[in-house]
Motif scaffolding. Sequence first.
Motif, PDB file in Angstrom:
ATOM      1  N   ARG A   1       0.849  -1.184   0.000  1.00 38.95           N
ATOM      2  CA  ARG A   1       0.000   0.000   0.000  1.00 38.95           C
ATOM      3  C   ARG A   1       0.891   1.242   0.000  1.00 38.95           C
ATOM      4  NH1 ARG A   1      -5.215  -1.388   1.356  1.00 38.95           N
ATOM      5  NH2 ARG A   1      -5.503  -3.364   2.463  1.00 38.95           N
ATOM      6  N   PRO A   2       0.482   2.284  -0.715  1.00 40.34           N
ATOM      7  CA  PRO A   2       1.274   3.526  -0.694  1.00 40.34           C
ATOM      8  C   PRO A   2       1.359   4.081   0.725  1.00 40.34           C
ATOM      9  CG  PRO A   2      -0.348   3.545  -2.470  1.00 40.34           C
ATOM     10  CD  PRO A   2      -0.678   2.361  -1.606  1.00 40.34           C
ATOM     11  N   THR A   3       2.558   4.277   1.193  1.00 39.88           N
ATOM     12  CA  THR A   3       2.778   4.775   2.544  1.00 39.88           C
ATOM     13  C   THR A   3       3.934   5.758   2.529  1.00 39.88           C
ATOM     14  OG1 THR A   3       2.073   2.652   3.473  1.00 39.88           O
ATOM     15  CG2 THR A   3       3.272   4.122   4.937  1.00 39.88           C
ATOM     16  N   ARG A   4       3.761   6.867   3.205  1.00 40.14           N
ATOM     17  CA  ARG A   4       4.835   7.846   3.289  1.00 40.14           C
ATOM     18  C   ARG A   4       5.839   7.414   4.350  1.00 40.14           C
ATOM     19  NH1 ARG A   4       6.806  12.202   5.902  1.00 40.14           N
ATOM     20  NH2 ARG A   4       7.576  13.930   4.641  1.00 40.14           N
ATOM     21  N   ILE A   5       7.105   7.316   3.966  1.00 39.23           N
ATOM     22  CA  ILE A   5       8.164   6.955   4.894  1.00 39.23           C
ATOM     23  C   ILE A   5       8.827   8.241   5.385  1.00 39.23           C
ATOM     24  CG2 ILE A   5      10.311   5.673   5.212  1.00 39.23           C
ATOM     25  CD1 ILE A   5       7.798   3.964   4.738  1.00 39.23           C
ATOM     26  N   SER A   6       8.818   8.437   6.677  1.00 39.42           N
ATOM     27  CA  SER A   6       9.321   9.684   7.254  1.00 39.42           C
ATOM     28  C   SER A   6      10.841   9.686   7.329  1.00 39.42           C
ATOM     29  CB  SER A   6       8.757   9.871   8.666  1.00 39.42           C
ATOM     30  OG  SER A   6       7.345   9.899   8.651  1.00 39.42           O
ATOM     31  N   ASN A   7      11.422  10.872   7.171  1.00 41.62           N
ATOM     32  CA  ASN A   7      12.837  11.042   7.481  1.00 41.62           C
ATOM     33  C   ASN A   7      13.035  10.816   8.975  1.00 41.62           C
ATOM     34  OD1 ASN A   7      13.345  11.809   4.793  1.00 41.62           O
ATOM     35  ND2 ASN A   7      12.905  13.957   5.253  1.00 41.62           N
ATOM     36  N   GLU A   8      14.221  10.340   9.347  1.00 42.29           N
ATOM     37  CA  GLU A   8      14.463   9.981  10.744  1.00 42.29           C
ATOM     38  C   GLU A   8      15.329  10.997  11.478  1.00 42.29           C
ATOM     39  OE1 GLU A   8      14.753   5.762  12.167  1.00 42.29           O
ATOM     40  OE2 GLU A   8      15.560   5.495  10.148  1.00 42.29           O
ATOM     41  N   ASP A   9      14.983  11.223  12.738  1.00 43.05           N
ATOM     42  CA  ASP A   9      15.863  11.838  13.720  1.00 43.05           C
ATOM     43  C   ASP A   9      16.283  10.721  14.671  1.00 43.05           C
ATOM     44  OD1 ASP A   9      15.656  14.395  12.685  1.00 43.05           O
ATOM     45  OD2 ASP A   9      13.965  14.936  13.964  1.00 43.05           O
ATOM     46  N   ILE A  10      17.570  10.438  14.734  1.00 41.39           N
ATOM     47  CA  ILE A  10      18.067   9.293  15.504  1.00 41.39           C
ATOM     48  C   ILE A  10      18.929   9.791  16.653  1.00 41.39           C
ATOM     49  CG2 ILE A  10      19.450   7.183  15.428  1.00 41.39           C
ATOM     50  CD1 ILE A  10      18.675   6.925  12.470  1.00 41.39           C
ATOM     51  N   LEU A  11      18.527   9.431  17.860  1.00 42.04           N
ATOM     52  CA  LEU A  11      19.266   9.795  19.065  1.00 42.04           C
ATOM     53  C   LEU A  11      20.045   8.578  19.557  1.00 42.04           C
ATOM     54  CD1 LEU A  11      20.013  11.493  21.550  1.00 42.04           C
ATOM     55  CD2 LEU A  11      17.766  10.927  22.519  1.00 42.04           C
ATOM     56  N   PHE A  12      21.366   8.655  19.489  1.00 42.23           N
ATOM     57  CA  PHE A  12      22.215   7.607  20.046  1.00 42.23           C
ATOM     58  C   PHE A  12      22.430   7.875  21.528  1.00 42.23           C
ATOM     59  CE2 PHE A  12      23.530   7.378  15.581  1.00 42.23           C
ATOM     60  CZ  PHE A  12      23.529   6.010  15.372  1.00 42.23           C
TER      61      PHE A  12
ATOM     62  N   SER B   1       7.976   1.699  22.490  1.00 40.07           N
ATOM     63  CA  SER B   1       8.180   1.855  21.046  1.00 40.07           C
ATOM     64  C   SER B   1       6.884   2.074  20.273  1.00 40.07           C
ATOM     65  CB  SER B   1       8.904   0.631  20.477  1.00 40.07           C
ATOM     66  OG  SER B   1      10.239   0.601  20.922  1.00 40.07           O
ATOM     67  N   GLU B   2       6.936   3.064  19.394  1.00 43.63           N
ATOM     68  CA  GLU B   2       5.821   3.356  18.497  1.00 43.63           C
ATOM     69  C   GLU B   2       5.754   2.329  17.374  1.00 43.63           C
ATOM     70  OE1 GLU B   2       4.231   7.090  15.719  1.00 43.63           O
ATOM     71  OE2 GLU B   2       6.310   7.051  16.450  1.00 43.63           O
ATOM     72  N   TYR B   3       6.898   2.017  16.776  1.00 45.46           N
ATOM     73  CA  TYR B   3       7.001   1.000  15.737  1.00 45.46           C
ATOM     74  C   TYR B   3       7.828  -0.170  16.275  1.00 45.46           C
ATOM     75  CZ  TYR B   3       5.194   4.611  12.615  1.00 45.46           C
ATOM     76  OH  TYR B   3       4.412   5.572  12.032  1.00 45.46           O
ATOM     77  N   GLU B   4       8.129  -1.124  15.419  1.00 46.62           N
ATOM     78  CA  GLU B   4       8.882  -2.309  15.839  1.00 46.62           C
ATOM     79  C   GLU B   4      10.303  -1.932  16.252  1.00 46.62           C
ATOM     80  OE1 GLU B   4       9.639  -6.449  16.502  1.00 46.62           O
ATOM     81  OE2 GLU B   4       7.769  -5.343  16.180  1.00 46.62           O
TER      82      GLU B   4
ATOM     83  N   HIS C   1      14.564   0.920   8.462  1.00 49.94           N
ATOM     84  CA  HIS C   1      13.653   1.967   8.918  1.00 49.94           C
ATOM     85  C   HIS C   1      12.535   1.346   9.755  1.00 49.94           C
ATOM     86  CE1 HIS C   1      10.832   5.307   8.840  1.00 49.94           C
ATOM     87  NE2 HIS C   1      11.750   6.072   8.278  1.00 49.94           N
ATOM     88  N   PRO C   2      12.186   1.922  10.903  1.00 47.14           N
ATOM     89  CA  PRO C   2      11.133   1.336  11.749  1.00 47.14           C
ATOM     90  C   PRO C   2       9.801   1.131  11.042  1.00 47.14           C
ATOM     91  CG  PRO C   2      12.351   2.987  12.987  1.00 47.14           C
ATOM     92  CD  PRO C   2      12.840   3.073  11.568  1.00 47.14           C
ATOM     93  N   GLN C   3       9.492   1.959  10.054  1.00 47.37           N
ATOM     94  CA  GLN C   3       8.222   1.823   9.341  1.00 47.37           C
ATOM     95  C   GLN C   3       8.257   0.712   8.290  1.00 47.37           C
ATOM     96  OE1 GLN C   3       8.034   6.099   8.228  1.00 47.37           O
ATOM     97  NE2 GLN C   3       5.992   6.082   9.136  1.00 47.37           N
TER      98      GLN C   3
END
Length: 247
Positions: free
Chosen positions: A18-29, A196-199, A223-225
Amino acid sequence: MEGIVEGDGSGAGRYTLRPTRISNEDILFCVDVGPESMVELKVAMSPNGRPSTRLDSIKQAILVFINAKLTINPENRFAFASLGKSASWLRKEFSSEVESAFAAFRVLSATSSSSNADLTSLFRVAAHEAKKSRAQNRLLRVILIYCRSSIRPHYQWPVNQKLFTLDVVYLHEKPGPDNYPQEVYNSLVDAVEHVSEYEGYTLETGQLLARILFCYMCMLLSHPQQRCPQDQLDMPKKVAGSRLNDY
């Protein structure tokens, strides 16, 4: 991402996404700076000729991750924190510049003691930053690299507040009278599922080999999505004929 199977009446099906928008990530280490982060690894040598520590390899693995992630998508951004008794910022501003990692690493060093590991402050910071990321149509992820074999992390967090995704890489010692990594690992798994919001993935090793850490960081490029559940992962693959059993 959800998929659907379309049939043409012949019994054959075609799988489409299905068409899904994949968001750019902000990653906090967030890097554990307890004494166990200074454990020396097998074989690996640092550029100055001294044996590499876990912390040395963590820095190298993060740099590899950042360069790969920016190659995939130059819009990804990164920030850095450390975990002593609680979390504290190393570099607060999210940036797509690799130099930001070097700046954070210059002030990243291990502590001499670690009697506690409270993740509450990390989750509070992540939730605050996640709201700012969402306002820009971005996605926040936290990657925690944890090194303590006898200290279970604890936290206080609402069960229904899932604003970011948490990944954990757990580097630990073998079980022993003073170490209980299985209990620590279980606590980390619970934390990932709790916030966690996603996996989110929880990856662990008791081997003192830098290449396992690098392998895990490559897995976290996903990507989590776009992830499958962790229990469906079929990697890392064993090399055919290899006598090693590092994972």
